[in-house]
Write an enzyme that holds these catalytic residues in place. Structure first.
Site, short mmCIF file in Angstrom:
data_model
loop_
_atom_site.label_atom_id
_atom_site.label_comp_id
_atom_site.label_asym_id
_atom_site.label_seq_id
_atom_site.Cartn_x
_atom_site.Cartn_y
_atom_site.Cartn_z
N HIS A 36 -2.08 3.63 3.07
CA HIS A 36 -1.30 3.10 1.95
C HIS A 36 -0.10 2.30 2.45
CE1 HIS A 36 -3.33 4.64 -1.50
NE2 HIS A 36 -3.18 5.92 -1.17
N CYS A 93 -2.82 -2.50 1.67
CA CYS A 93 -2.67 -3.45 0.56
C CYS A 93 -1.49 -4.39 0.80
CB CYS A 93 -2.48 -2.69 -0.74
SG CYS A 93 -3.96 -1.78 -1.24
#
Length: 133
Positions: A36, A93
């Site tokens: 993440h 991301c």
């Protein structure tokens, strides 16, 4: 960050996850690991080329140097493709400070510098700090 054996919600909340279908850590080929952007992989934002990354496996420590950083479409699976040499691909991301589902993927590619150390060497390696430049 701890690297878990497959990408799933719990693994990504606890650390990072090896992407199944890519080379297992410690073997020759493309080792892909996802994490993440707002937790364990936050320090990867703006990582300089040449930065060293170590990956500890049950067989020893692997040392990699960052060779490229790119931003790709989330449907682009080419970063997961096979490589001839031992390569580490980190995926998160992008953009890093985006609220909600991020529209892109941030890909860091690193080439192996040292394939493995013995367990005796590992203790010495753990004492070395490799600053980002």
């Amino acid at each position: 960050a701890q690297v878990y054996p497959d990408v799933h919600k719990e693994a990504l909340e606890a650390g990072a996850a090896w992407v199944s279908g890519t080379t297992r850590p410690g073997e020759a080929g493309n080792i892909a690991i996802a994490g993440h952007r707002d937790s364990y992989f936050r320090p990867l934002e703006d990582i300089p080329l040449g930065t060293h990354i170590s990956l500890t496996t049950p067989d020893g420590e692997l040392l990699f140097a960052v060779t490229s950083v790119e931003i790709v479409d989330p449907l682009d699976t080419s970063p997961l493709g096979p490589t001839e040499t031992m390569t580490l691909t980190l995926i998160t991301c992008h953009p890093f400070r985006y609220h909600g589902f991020a529209p892109d993927r941030y890909i860091i590619r690193a080439e192996v510098l040292k394939e493995s150390t013995t367990h005796a060497d590992r203790a010495e390696s753990a004492l070395r700090t490799i600053p980002a430049t």
